[in-house]
Scaffold this motif. Structure first.
Motif, PDB file in Angstrom:
ATOM      1  N   LEU A  96       0.833  -1.200   0.000  1.00 30.62           N
ATOM      2  CA  LEU A  96       0.000   0.000   0.000  1.00 30.62           C
ATOM      3  C   LEU A  96       0.869   1.251   0.000  1.00 30.62           C
ATOM      4  CD1 LEU A  96      -2.560  -1.110   2.758  1.00 30.62           C
ATOM      5  CD2 LEU A  96      -2.585  -1.621   0.308  1.00 30.62           C
ATOM      6  N   TYR A  97       0.563   2.157  -0.915  1.00 33.23           N
ATOM      7  CA  TYR A  97       1.269   3.429  -1.018  1.00 33.23           C
ATOM      8  C   TYR A  97       0.323   4.549  -0.599  1.00 33.23           C
ATOM      9  CZ  TYR A  97       4.957   1.168  -3.771  1.00 33.23           C
ATOM     10  OH  TYR A  97       5.993   0.372  -4.194  1.00 33.23           O
ATOM     11  N   MET A  98       0.599   5.182   0.544  1.00 30.83           N
ATOM     12  CA  MET A  98      -0.204   6.297   1.019  1.00 30.83           C
ATOM     13  C   MET A  98       0.367   7.585   0.423  1.00 30.83           C
ATOM     14  SD  MET A  98      -1.387   3.812   2.771  1.00 30.83           S
ATOM     15  CE  MET A  98       0.124   3.167   3.468  1.00 30.83           C
ATOM     16  N   VAL A  99      -0.140   7.942  -0.726  1.00 29.41           N
ATOM     17  CA  VAL A  99       0.378   9.091  -1.480  1.00 29.41           C
ATOM     18  C   VAL A  99      -0.814   9.886  -2.016  1.00 29.41           C
ATOM     19  CG1 VAL A  99       1.845   9.833  -3.406  1.00 29.41           C
ATOM     20  CG2 VAL A  99       2.418   7.741  -2.141  1.00 29.41           C
ATOM     21  N   GLY A 100      -0.659  11.196  -2.105  1.00 29.27           N
ATOM     22  CA  GLY A 100      -1.744  12.077  -2.515  1.00 29.27           C
ATOM     23  C   GLY A 100      -2.354  11.743  -3.868  1.00 29.27           C
ATOM     24  N   SER A 101      -3.599  12.169  -4.037  1.00 26.86           N
ATOM     25  CA  SER A 101      -4.335  11.884  -5.270  1.00 26.86           C
ATOM     26  C   SER A 101      -3.687  12.493  -6.504  1.00 26.86           C
ATOM     27  CB  SER A 101      -5.769  12.414  -5.157  1.00 26.86           C
ATOM     28  OG  SER A 101      -6.449  11.788  -4.096  1.00 26.86           O
ATOM     29  N   ASP A 102      -2.860  13.525  -6.317  1.00 31.74           N
ATOM     30  CA  ASP A 102      -2.217  14.150  -7.470  1.00 31.74           C
ATOM     31  C   ASP A 102      -1.178  13.244  -8.122  1.00 31.74           C
ATOM     32  OD1 ASP A 102      -0.529  14.315  -5.292  1.00 31.74           O
ATOM     33  OD2 ASP A 102       0.210  16.325  -5.766  1.00 31.74           O
ATOM     34  N   GLN A 103      -0.878  12.112  -7.490  1.00 32.37           N
ATOM     35  CA  GLN A 103       0.079  11.161  -8.055  1.00 32.37           C
ATOM     36  C   GLN A 103      -0.608   9.934  -8.661  1.00 32.37           C
ATOM     37  OE1 GLN A 103       3.487  11.635  -8.301  1.00 32.37           O
ATOM     38  NE2 GLN A 103       2.890  13.704  -7.679  1.00 32.37           N
ATOM     39  N   LYS A 104      -1.902  10.050  -8.951  1.00 33.22           N
ATOM     40  CA  LYS A 104      -2.630   8.900  -9.503  1.00 33.22           C
ATOM     41  C   LYS A 104      -2.012   8.393 -10.792  1.00 33.22           C
ATOM     42  CE  LYS A 104      -7.288   9.533  -7.601  1.00 33.22           C
ATOM     43  NZ  LYS A 104      -8.701   9.855  -7.919  1.00 33.22           N
ATOM     44  N   LEU A 105      -1.626   9.297 -11.696  1.00 31.26           N
ATOM     45  CA  LEU A 105      -1.057   8.869 -12.972  1.00 31.26           C
ATOM     46  C   LEU A 105       0.219   8.066 -12.752  1.00 31.26           C
ATOM     47  CD1 LEU A 105      -0.899   8.827 -16.042  1.00 31.26           C
ATOM     48  CD2 LEU A 105       0.242  11.068 -15.952  1.00 31.26           C
ATOM     49  N   HIS A 106       1.054   8.526 -11.828  1.00 33.12           N
ATOM     50  CA  HIS A 106       2.308   7.814 -11.560  1.00 33.12           C
ATOM     51  C   HIS A 106       2.041   6.366 -11.163  1.00 33.12           C
ATOM     52  CE1 HIS A 106       6.223   6.773  -9.889  1.00 33.12           C
ATOM     53  NE2 HIS A 106       5.621   6.456  -8.763  1.00 33.12           N
ATOM     54  N   PHE A 107       1.079   6.150 -10.293  1.00 32.32           N
ATOM     55  CA  PHE A 107       0.826   4.787  -9.827  1.00 32.32           C
ATOM     56  C   PHE A 107       0.083   3.954 -10.869  1.00 32.32           C
ATOM     57  CE2 PHE A 107       1.896   6.825  -5.827  1.00 32.32           C
ATOM     58  CZ  PHE A 107       2.774   5.892  -5.300  1.00 32.32           C
ATOM     59  N   ARG A 108      -0.733   4.590 -11.690  1.00 33.79           N
ATOM     60  CA  ARG A 108      -1.343   3.846 -12.792  1.00 33.79           C
ATOM     61  C   ARG A 108      -0.263   3.375 -13.757  1.00 33.79           C
ATOM     62  NH1 ARG A 108      -4.802   8.431 -14.601  1.00 33.79           N
ATOM     63  NH2 ARG A 108      -4.894   7.328 -16.616  1.00 33.79           N
ATOM     64  N   GLN A 109       0.741   4.210 -13.979  1.00 29.55           N
ATOM     65  CA  GLN A 109       1.839   3.814 -14.859  1.00 29.55           C
ATOM     66  C   GLN A 109       2.688   2.717 -14.215  1.00 29.55           C
ATOM     67  OE1 GLN A 109       3.477   7.820 -15.502  1.00 29.55           O
ATOM     68  NE2 GLN A 109       2.988   7.599 -17.675  1.00 29.55           N
ATOM     69  N   LEU A 110       2.949   2.852 -12.927  1.00 23.94           N
ATOM     70  CA  LEU A 110       3.720   1.827 -12.220  1.00 23.94           C
ATOM     71  C   LEU A 110       3.039   0.472 -12.324  1.00 23.94           C
ATOM     72  CD1 LEU A 110       6.112   1.237 -10.160  1.00 23.94           C
ATOM     73  CD2 LEU A 110       4.401   1.567  -8.365  1.00 23.94           C
ATOM     74  N   LYS A 111       1.734   0.444 -12.038  1.00 23.56           N
ATOM     75  CA  LYS A 111       0.992  -0.807 -12.120  1.00 23.56           C
ATOM     76  C   LYS A 111       0.869  -1.271 -13.566  1.00 23.56           C
ATOM     77  CE  LYS A 111      -2.782  -1.197  -9.652  1.00 23.56           C
ATOM     78  NZ  LYS A 111      -2.538  -2.537  -9.091  1.00 23.56           N
ATOM     79  N   GLY A 112       0.809  -0.327 -14.503  1.00 28.16           N
ATOM     80  CA  GLY A 112       0.749  -0.695 -15.908  1.00 28.16           C
ATOM     81  C   GLY A 112       1.986  -1.437 -16.361  1.00 28.16           C
ATOM     82  N   VAL A 113       3.159  -0.986 -15.904  1.00 28.64           N
ATOM     83  CA  VAL A 113       4.405  -1.686 -16.232  1.00 28.64           C
ATOM     84  C   VAL A 113       4.402  -3.082 -15.634  1.00 28.64           C
ATOM     85  CG1 VAL A 113       6.914  -1.696 -15.926  1.00 28.64           C
ATOM     86  CG2 VAL A 113       5.743   0.444 -16.482  1.00 28.64           C
ATOM     87  N   LEU A 114       3.981  -3.197 -14.367  1.00 29.52           N
ATOM     88  CA  LEU A 114       3.928  -4.513 -13.713  1.00 29.52           C
ATOM     89  C   LEU A 114       2.978  -5.449 -14.464  1.00 29.52           C
ATOM     90  CD1 LEU A 114       3.771  -3.432  -9.944  1.00 29.52           C
ATOM     91  CD2 LEU A 114       5.791  -4.082 -11.272  1.00 29.52           C
ATOM     92  N   ALA A 115       1.841  -4.897 -14.905  1.00 30.51           N
ATOM     93  CA  ALA A 115       0.869  -5.715 -15.633  1.00 30.51           C
ATOM     94  C   ALA A 115       1.438  -6.173 -16.972  1.00 30.51           C
ATOM     95  CB  ALA A 115      -0.422  -4.920 -15.849  1.00 30.51           C
ATOM     96  N   ARG A 116       2.108  -5.268 -17.693  1.00 28.87           N
ATOM     97  CA  ARG A 116       2.681  -5.644 -18.978  1.00 28.87           C
ATOM     98  C   ARG A 116       3.820  -6.653 -18.822  1.00 28.87           C
ATOM     99  NH1 ARG A 116       4.087  -2.374 -23.936  1.00 28.87           N
ATOM    100  NH2 ARG A 116       3.975  -4.555 -24.602  1.00 28.87           N
ATOM    101  N   MET A 117       4.465  -6.636 -17.672  1.00 27.29           N
ATOM    102  CA  MET A 117       5.513  -7.628 -17.397  1.00 27.29           C
ATOM    103  C   MET A 117       4.925  -8.997 -17.088  1.00 27.29           C
ATOM    104  SD  MET A 117       8.210  -5.425 -15.079  1.00 27.29           S
ATOM    105  CE  MET A 117       9.399  -6.794 -14.951  1.00 27.29           C
ATOM    106  N   GLY A 118       3.603  -9.051 -16.881  1.00 27.16           N
ATOM    107  CA  GLY A 118       2.956 -10.323 -16.591  1.00 27.16           C
ATOM    108  C   GLY A 118       3.125 -10.787 -15.157  1.00 27.16           C
ATOM    109  N   LEU A 119       3.368  -9.852 -14.236  1.00 30.86           N
ATOM    110  CA  LEU A 119       3.580 -10.213 -12.831  1.00 30.86           C
ATOM    111  C   LEU A 119       2.226 -10.431 -12.156  1.00 30.86           C
ATOM    112  CD1 LEU A 119       6.422  -7.649 -12.049  1.00 30.86           C
ATOM    113  CD2 LEU A 119       6.656 -10.107 -12.443  1.00 30.86           C
TER     114      LEU A 119
END
Length: 572
Positions: free
Chosen positions: A332-355
């Motif tokens: 869990l990352y407790m980070v402000g809503s203004d960083q939503k894009l960053h975490f969507r991208q982070l999870k997007g990379v993990l998803a594309r890696m097939g993890l």
């Protein structure tokens, strides 16, 4: 943990043929109708009957199956009402049993063997902890305590911002003007002054800007020279100041790691992503195209054209390292809503890696905290220091104590608990996704739906128990309790019975405000009940029963406050 709900679901399953897990009980809109309600709409299609007819048909059979629980068909609903004596003796007995076992009410071992990693607070070295840091810190600490209560192994991580070009600027500022500030005596204020001065003067002084760049180049090179020595010293000074604030807030961490820790992991991180075949070059930069994971998602930039990495690369390195160490159930990352894009991208990379563990990584977003005059900015020097907020709240608490209870023992300790608690409670009582405007009058209010109100309720119950003990009046033991004497306390008892579900829901949703909302409603009900019922000096069985309820209520208020990081004073 609710034996009545379990019995009702089992009886419903037996009479309908449905699986217990499919049966959802509700709270009746009108408490006069009962303690539990079951809507019969889901049964209409299978039974080919109208919901009111189904409720009527089921009521008789269920009543025979449920001892001590009245069943009433009301339109399309089945309502269930627990016999009041049974309700009181059961709830008080269960809470007393938990207390004797040294376990807070609602705690369980359902998370045993599973690990939750929490990344929260994460201030930047050499910058003050402002009220803007309060949200991540207290939200993260509360969510960690919620998972602790459910038996999870938790790892709280403070991911310190100790890397970036700003440190080259600070080193240049220290070299230029370090002797003009009291760096050792007041490090954070001094570093803020240097940081602001640098940005004021760099526009008109090209040599200053180059000094900052040169210092950061040396820092990045790994050379253990003068620049790294200054950077290391600034880090140590800042951490020492942060720890003072964390101590006041009652917040601890299992790990404190800076971004710099992952510098040696970056090359391996990039190679790991490249190995999966999802990277590509774009105008000289290494990227991961994320348009497949989400429409219009910008690509994740792993390495710039000059070969340097970015924040996303460091966060990938961190999450790879954490999964390797802990094989987490949730990260869990407790980070402000203004960083939503960053975490969507982070999870997007993990998803594309097939993890397959990508879905376990969660951005626990929260609304931004703003000053009335706009967003806070360290660069502009427009910031409210967190320790100033705490100090003002404690001073206000001290003033109120001196006015209302001047002879209170340990007044300074109580003022600290009440003042700090007011600030923490004020933040956590809101749904975390909502933006918060920082208004002094609201933060320092000691009336209404506030932390001091809940703390005072706890202190009031403590006082009743002390006065009872002095008069030789003590709570009845659960096995000797006449529960029928507490028939008018059913709303309180049902609230206590439902608290374990509140705790589980708050942890699952990573939403501490659910506990705070329960606390406020419970304290209102407790004070209303106490206002209608004299506790001490009554017939022995009645006083004993009421004291038993007072004792259980006090215990659960105290443990609930502890979950959100607020003290529970015995006196106020």
């Amino acid at each position: 943990m609710d034996p009545f709900a379990s019995s009702i679901r089992a009886a419903l399953a037996s009479h309908t043929g449905l699986d217990e897990g499919e049966l959802r009980l509700e709270s009746p809109r009108d408490a006069a109708l009962g303690d539990y309600a079951f809507p019969c709409f889901p049964l209409a299609k299978a039974l080919r009957k109208a919901p009111p007819a189904i409720a009527t048909d089921l009521a008789t059979g269920l009543a025979e199956s449920l001892s001590g629980i009245e069943v009433l068909a009301t339109g399309p609903y089945l309502n269930f009402r627990v016999e009041r004596g049974l309700l009181a003796s059961t709830v008080i007995g269960m809470i007393s049993e938990a207390q004797q076992a040294g376990r807070p009410w609602g705690a369980s071992d359902e998370g045993a063997g599973r690990t939750v990693v929490l990344d929260f607070s994460s201030p930047n070295i050499a910058k003050p902890m402002s009220v803007g840091h309060l949200r991540s810190t207290v939200i993260g600490a509360a969510i960690q305590r919620l998972h602790d209560a459910l038996g999870y192994e938790t790892v709280g991580i403070n991911h310190i911002g100790d890397w970036g070009s700003q440190f080259g600027k600070l080193v240049a500022a220290v070299n230029r003007w370090g002797e003009t500030v009291e760096l050792e005596e007041d490090p954070i204020i001094s570093l803020l002054a240097l940081y602001v001065r640098y940005h004021e003067e760099e526009q008109d002084d090209p040599t200053l800007k180059e000094e900052g760049r040169a210092a950061f180049r040396e820092l990045e090179s790994g050379e253990d020279g003068a620049v790294r020595a200054i950077w290391r010293h600034l880090t140590e000074l800042s951490l020492g100041e942060f720890d003072k604030l964390y101590s006041r807030l009652g917040v601890t961490f299992d790990e404190v790691r800076g971004e710099s820790f992952y510098e040696t992991h970056l090359e391996g991180t990039v190679k790991r992503v490249e190995t999966t075949g999802i990277t590509e070059m774009s105008e000289g930069a290494l990227i991961v195209d994320l348009s497949e994971t989400e429409k219009n998602m910008p690509p994740c930039l792993l390495r710039k054209t000059d070969g340097t990495t970015l924040y996303a690369t460091r966060d990938l390195a961190a999450v790879f390292h954490r999964h390797q160490l802990y094989n987490f159930e949730r990260c869990l990352y407790m980070v402000g809503s203004d960083q939503k894009l960053h975490f969507r991208q982070l999870k997007g990379v993990l998803a594309r890696m097939g993890l397959d563990w990508e879905q376990r990584v969660e951005h626990i977003a929260f609304g931004m905290l703003r000053l009335p005059e706009g967003k806070m900015s360290t660069r502009a020097g427009r910031v409210v220091f967190l320790d100033d907020v705490l100090d003002r709240a404690v001073e206000e608490a001290r003033r109120i104590i001196a006015e209302k209870n001047p002879s209170l023992e340990g007044a300074d300790e109580v003022a600290e608990a009440v003042g700090v608690g007011a600030v923490v409670f004020n933040d956590l009582k809101r749904e975390r996704v909502k933006d918060v405007e920082f208004v002094w009058e609201e933060v320092l209010s000691f009336e209404g739906e506030t932390g001091p109100y809940v703390q005072y309720t706890h202190a009031r119950l403590s006082s009743i128990l002390r006065k009872g003990a002095e008069a030789g009046e003590v709570p009845s033991e659960p096995q000797a309790l006449d529960g029928a004497l507490l028939a008018d306390a059913a709303p309180l008892l049902m609230a206590l019975l439902r608290f374990p579900d509140v705790l589980r829901s708050a942890a699952a949703h990573a939403e501490p405000s659910e506990v705070v909302s329960w606390l406020l409603a419970f304290c209102r009900e407790t004070n209303a009940w106490y206002g209608r019922n004299r506790v001490l000096g009554q017939e022995s069985a009645l006083t004993g029963a009421r004291l038993a309820l007072i004792q259980c209520s006090k215990l659960v208020i105290a443990s609930s406050l502890q979950l959100i990081g607020v003290a529970a004073p015995e006196e106020m």
